[in-house]
Design a protein around this motif. Structure first.
Motif, PDB file in Angstrom:
ATOM      1  N   THR A 108       1.006  -1.061   0.151  1.00  0.00           N
ATOM      2  CA  THR A 108      -0.085   0.202   0.028  1.00  0.00           C
ATOM      3  C   THR A 108       0.703   1.146   0.172  1.00  0.00           C
ATOM      4  N   HIS A 128      -0.222   6.223   6.108  1.00  0.00           N
ATOM      5  CA  HIS A 128      -1.536   5.625   6.194  1.00  0.00           C
ATOM      6  C   HIS A 128      -1.408   4.036   6.511  1.00  0.00           C
ATOM      7  N   SER A 129      -0.484   3.691   6.130  1.00  0.00           N
ATOM      8  CA  SER A 129      -0.239   2.028   6.037  1.00  0.00           C
ATOM      9  C   SER A 129       1.179   1.833   5.936  1.00  0.00           C
ATOM     10  N   GLY A 171       2.640  -6.699   8.479  1.00  0.00           N
ATOM     11  CA  GLY A 171       1.471  -7.526   8.077  1.00  0.00           C
ATOM     12  C   GLY A 171       0.377  -7.044   8.948  1.00  0.00           C
ATOM     13  N   CYS A 172      -0.896  -7.729   8.693  1.00  0.00           N
ATOM     14  CA  CYS A 172      -2.133  -7.525   9.384  1.00  0.00           C
ATOM     15  C   CYS A 172      -1.800  -7.719  10.937  1.00  0.00           C
ATOM     16  N   HIS A 189      -7.038   2.863   1.613  1.00  0.00           N
ATOM     17  CA  HIS A 189      -6.979   1.441   1.622  1.00  0.00           C
ATOM     18  C   HIS A 189      -5.885   0.992   2.721  1.00  0.00           C
ATOM     19  N   SER A 240     -11.650  10.391  -3.201  1.00  0.00           N
ATOM     20  CA  SER A 240     -10.280   9.836  -2.479  1.00  0.00           C
ATOM     21  C   SER A 240     -10.490   8.996  -1.479  1.00  0.00           C
ATOM     22  N   GLU A 241      -9.954   7.657  -1.610  1.00  0.00           N
ATOM     23  CA  GLU A 241     -10.342   6.684  -0.579  1.00  0.00           C
ATOM     24  C   GLU A 241      -9.412   6.164  -0.003  1.00  0.00           C
ATOM     25  N   ARG A 295      -2.199  10.061  -2.195  1.00  0.00           N
ATOM     26  CA  ARG A 295      -3.358  10.861  -2.595  1.00  0.00           C
ATOM     27  C   ARG A 295      -3.593  10.817  -4.226  1.00  0.00           C
ATOM     28  N   PRO A 304      -7.841  16.434  -3.972  1.00  0.00           N
ATOM     29  CA  PRO A 304      -8.850  15.299  -3.860  1.00  0.00           C
ATOM     30  C   PRO A 304      -9.044  15.245  -2.211  1.00  0.00           C
ATOM     31  N   ARG A 344      -9.045  -2.045   8.453  1.00  0.00           N
ATOM     32  CA  ARG A 344      -9.126  -3.018   9.250  1.00  0.00           C
ATOM     33  C   ARG A 344     -10.186  -2.688  10.594  1.00  0.00           C
ATOM     34  N   GLY A 345     -11.419  -2.418  10.240  1.00  0.00           N
ATOM     35  CA  GLY A 345     -12.423  -2.102  11.428  1.00  0.00           C
ATOM     36  C   GLY A 345     -11.972  -0.645  11.930  1.00  0.00           C
ATOM     37  N   GLY A 346     -11.072   0.253  11.510  1.00  0.00           N
ATOM     38  CA  GLY A 346     -10.752   1.449  11.716  1.00  0.00           C
ATOM     39  C   GLY A 346     -11.867   2.610  11.203  1.00  0.00           C
ATOM     40  N   HIS A 381      -4.488   6.823  -4.703  1.00  0.00           N
ATOM     41  CA  HIS A 381      -6.037   6.253  -4.195  1.00  0.00           C
ATOM     42  C   HIS A 381      -6.929   7.348  -4.505  1.00  0.00           C
ATOM     43  N   MET A 401      -4.064  -0.488   6.185  1.00  0.00           N
ATOM     44  CA  MET A 401      -4.263  -0.966   7.527  1.00  0.00           C
ATOM     45  C   MET A 401      -5.517  -0.388   7.979  1.00  0.00           C
ATOM     46  N   SER A 402      -6.017   0.968   7.778  1.00  0.00           N
ATOM     47  CA  SER A 402      -7.037   1.415   8.508  1.00  0.00           C
ATOM     48  C   SER A 402      -8.267   0.935   8.175  1.00  0.00           C
ATOM     49  N   PRO A 422      -8.991   2.952  16.454  1.00  0.00           N
ATOM     50  CA  PRO A 422      -7.970   2.375  15.696  1.00  0.00           C
ATOM     51  C   PRO A 422      -8.310   0.951  14.939  1.00  0.00           C
ATOM     52  N   PRO A 423      -7.621   0.662  13.941  1.00  0.00           N
ATOM     53  CA  PRO A 423      -7.633  -0.446  13.372  1.00  0.00           C
ATOM     54  C   PRO A 423      -7.494  -1.788  14.148  1.00  0.00           C
ATOM     55  N   MET A 435      -2.870  -7.848   4.366  1.00  0.00           N
ATOM     56  CA  MET A 435      -2.983  -6.560   4.639  1.00  0.00           C
ATOM     57  C   MET A 435      -3.143  -5.695   3.251  1.00  0.00           C
ATOM     58  N   THR A 436      -2.356  -5.945   2.281  1.00  0.00           N
ATOM     59  CA  THR A 436      -2.598  -5.092   1.160  1.00  0.00           C
ATOM     60  C   THR A 436      -3.759  -5.566   0.095  1.00  0.00           C
TER      61      THR A 436
END
Lengths: 575, 193
Positions: free
Chosen positions: A29, A108-109, A363-364, B43, B40-41, A161, B65, B48-50, A164, B45-46, A335-336, A443-444
């Motif tokens: 990501t 972000h990731s 990873g996740c 993707h 704008s999206e 940005r 964006p 996952r339920g975030g 995505h 880690m966040s 949080p995730p 994760m990806t």
């Protein structure tokens, strides 16, 4: 045809139309969708490689053979692929070779927010930087011409940005490039000292030519407006600057970020009263301007960390912000979390219960570090868990061997865990490595990898046998457990930690989000049995919460994994 | 800031709730209506339920964006707490369209925090126009709990000059054939309830 396209999708469309025929990438990501979208075109051979270094070398091989090629990765992936990058800058290409690297300012990731422009500068290869989907599309097509014209790999730098965000792209048709024959050329392609020393001046001469090209190429453009402020910018920062200033500033918009032009910048600077550099992360354009003797505003007011936005630029450059309404209370964060039914949860619960020191990976399952499990103490980069546990145990010996584990996912293990495992086998530390095999790159967004038995198109492919691989490396102790079975996990963990030789535990169960995974009926709490002891809450499952003094299961989230029921001494959790 | 005609819609919710289909629908519709559009999206880690955010911007010419604080004409929220979380992004005369469903975040699950009470009232006290409805029940009424996204789009459509039939057409073009009827029903329930 005009349509909305994700930046990554637009880039893939550009590759397709330019006649790219070989793509090899490792997911990351925010770069993953470029390759996923490219795989939808039958004319392109597409694959997931085990890591970015392999991917780039595959792309290089295809270019050498005379076919336009591509590899994509995230910013940290380019570190892994830096080795081939730096030297294929010397060899140059045969057919065009394009590399996409996607940065993640704001993280972000990601585990860091390094600025990939440094790689382009250090490797002395041109780098293009689109600011929306239409440019991602156009730059990808143009990048192949540039690559072949200047005999160099070309990097396209995306950021979260641009990668995505969807914006409008007017796409065209694929044009098959004329075939370029492979011709044996030892002096160009065998980079041993005697040849490489002759290639370095070629690289320097190429940079001079590219700098001249940058002075008036279509990638860089001037948009004159009010001349009180002149802004030099690129990528998504250009969009924010236009949003704030519109025509109230003049803008030099750079689409080619390496090498940077000189005359173009000096000429622009001479037409404006004040020069401002708007660039995310490091002051690369800024330092270039300073080297040209220009006085500029840049990182003295704009941050070096994180993402920009229109309000941030407005605020830092003295433009009024819109009014804002605020709630007068702090809201709980969101949080995730590991998903309900995530196979990693049972394993991390076991590690937490046994007070293990857990060296983790990417990873996740990095979410194993989050409360309430809090069962991970180190995450550095891909593969580092396996290499680090060896160092950790060599440093502390018996003090750590019996309670320390490395955890790494199946895809990450294939990426760069294997070499660390070879080191444990070779230099013999008494280390316990746990491979969290959820049979996918999670994760990806669910990409196949060498252990899953399927390729990028979902067709059957080669499948690496993890147990056989570990045994072949010299591990006598290789055990497979089901992470939904807490008793078995606990028994195996204790046994392998106590063993006086290195061992591998494979915690195997497919990701609960995979389409082929059948879910069991949801569990529920029999309220009369529940005493509110919160034993089940120690799992941190998002489907379980306390309402009043009783646990309740959210039936829309629960996938019936049954791990919580194993913790309930009163059998209150029932299927 | 420049005076601009760009309209801003934020779609917020919890990872996995289906905001991608909502933004796909909006993007498709607005493109068909002839606007410049950016979506704008989030993707990775966040997801996952975030807490997740999607930005939809449209107008004659859209640059950034993303939507920043004080800029959103609409916040469409799949969950109550998430609507409250992004209040600062709303324009002075912006509107919140919110599903009243509550999903406990991990700090509430672990007992480290409590799910805040009376959030709708608190937002209204700030002078915000809040359109709150139980979209989950309506989605189930339409045939699937997963149709919350389209119920919300139905509600949002009330505030636009674009005729309902064009929204329905966009649904037909964005949703797999076998789910079209269900989603059209969800849209109508959201629009009229």
């Amino acid at each position: 045809m005009k349509q909305l396209m994700l930046g990554n999708q637009a880039l893939a469309r550009g590759l397709y139309e330019a006649g790219c025929s070989v793509v090899s990438s490792y997911p990351g990501t925010p770069s993953t969708e470029v390759t996923e979208e490219a795989a939808k075109y039958d004319e392109i051979y597409c694959e997931w490689a085990p890591n970015e270094k392999v991917a780039m070398e595959v792309a290089f091989g295809a270019s050498l053979a005379g076919k336009r090629s591509f590899c994509g990765m995230k910013h940290v992936g380019l570190n892994v692929a830096a080795d081939p990058l730096f030297t294929c800058s010397y060899t140059g290409v045969n057919a065009g070779m394009v590399i996409c690297v996607a940065d993640d300012a704001g993280m972000h990731s990601s585990q860091n927010e390094q600025d990939s422009r440094h790689h382009a500068i250090a490797a002395k290869v041109p780098m293009l930087e689109p600011s929306d989907s239409a440019e991602a599309y156009a730059f990808a097509k143009k990048a192949y011409e540039l690559s072949e014209q200047f005999d160099t790999p070309v990097i396209i730098k995306m950021c979260t940005r641009v990668a995505h965000s969807q914006s409008i792209v007017d796409s065209g048709e694929r044009v098959e490039p004329a075939p370029i024959p492979y011709v044996k050329n030892i002096a160009k392609y065998v980079m041993m000292p005697g040849n490489a020393i002759r290639r370095h001046p070629v690289v320097e001469e190429r940079t001079r030519k590219l700098t001249a090209y940058a002075e008036d190429c279509a990638f860089n453009r001037v948009e004159m407006g009010d001349t009180k402020i002149g802004i030099i910018t690129s990528s998504t920062s250009y969009q924010y600057a236009k949003e704030v200033f519109g025509n109230k500033a003049s803008i030099l918009k750079l689409g080619m970020i390496n090498p940077l032009p000189e005359k173009l910048i000096l000429d622009f600077a001479s037409k404006v009263e004040k020069l401002v550099i708007v660039e995310e992360l490091d002051p690369i354009i800024e330092n270039h301007c300073k080297q040209l003797g220009l006085q500029v505003t840049g990182k003295d007011v704009l941050p070096i960390e994180g993402e920009f936005s229109q309000n941030l630029i407005a605020e830092k450059l003295g433009v009024e912000l819109p009014p804002v309404k605020k709630l007068g209370e702090t809201l709980p964060g969101r949080p995730p979390v590991m998903c309900a039914g995530c196979p990693h949860r049972g394993l991390f619960y076991t590690l937490s219960k046994n007070h293990c020191t857990v060296l983790g990976d990417i990873g996740c399952y990095t979410l194993g570090a989050v409360a309430p499990l809090s069962a991970m103490e180190m995450t550095l980069c891909m593969g580092a868990s396996v290499s680090s546990i060896h160092g950790f145990n060599k440093a502390l010996g018996e003090e750590s061997e019996g309670k320390t584990v490395a955890v790494i996912g199946d895809s990450t293990f294939m990426h760069s865990g294997m070499t660390g495992l070879a080191n444990i086998a070779y230099n013999q530390s008494n280390s316990t490595v746990i491979i969290l095999d959820n049979s996918i790159t999670g994760m990806t967004g669910h990409q196949q990898n060498p252990t899953t038995g399927y390729n990028i198109k979902g067709d059957p492919a080669g499948k690496i046998d993890l147990e056989a691989l570990c045994r072949a490396m010299g591990f006598n102790r290789v055990v497979v457990v089901d992470p939904y079975d807490l008793t078995e996990c606990d028994r195996v963990l204790k046994e392998e930690l106590a063993a006086k030789e290195p061992s591998v535990i494979i915690s195997r169960r497919p990701c609960a989000l995979l389409k082929y995974v059948k879910h069991n009926p949801p569990y529920h709490v029999e309220a009369e049995k529940c005493i509110g002891c919160k034993s089940c809450m120690r799992l941190g499952c998002p489907a379980i919460s306390m309402k009043g003094k009783k646990a309740v299961v959210d039936s829309t989230q629960c996938v019936g994994c049954g791990v919580c029921a194993q913790l309930c001494r009163l059998d209150a959790l029932q299927a | 800031m420049e005076e601009k005609m760009t309209k801003n819609i934020m779609i917020v919710g919890v990872g996995g709730q289906g905001s991608l289909l909502a933004s796909k629908l909006l993007g498709h519709l607005l493109l068909t209506e002839g606007y410049d559009v950016k979506v704008s999206e989030v993707h990775g880690m966040s997801q996952r339920g975030g807490s997740v955010v999607t930005y939809v911007r449209f107008g004659d010419k859209v640059y950034s964006p993303v939507i920043d604080k004080g800029e959103a004409d609409f916040i469409v929220s799949f969950e109550k707490l998430e609507a409250a979380r992004y209040v600062e992004y709303l324009k002075a005369d912006g509107r919140i369209v919110v599903n009243t469903q509550e999903i406990d975040p991990m700090p509430v699950i672990t007992g480290a925090a409590q799910y805040p009470e009376n959030l709708i009232e608190k937002m209204e006290q700030l002078g915000i126009a809040v359109d709150a409805m139980d979209c989950l029940s309506l989605a189930e009424q339409a045939g699937s709990a997963k149709a919350v996204n389209i119920v919300l789009m139905g509600r949002l459509s009330k505030y636009f000059d674009i005729p309902a039939e064009k929204w329905r057409q966009a649904i037909r073009e964005c949703v797999p054939q076998k789910f079209v009827e269900l989603n059209l029903k969800a849209f109508d329930l959201g629009r009229t309830e």
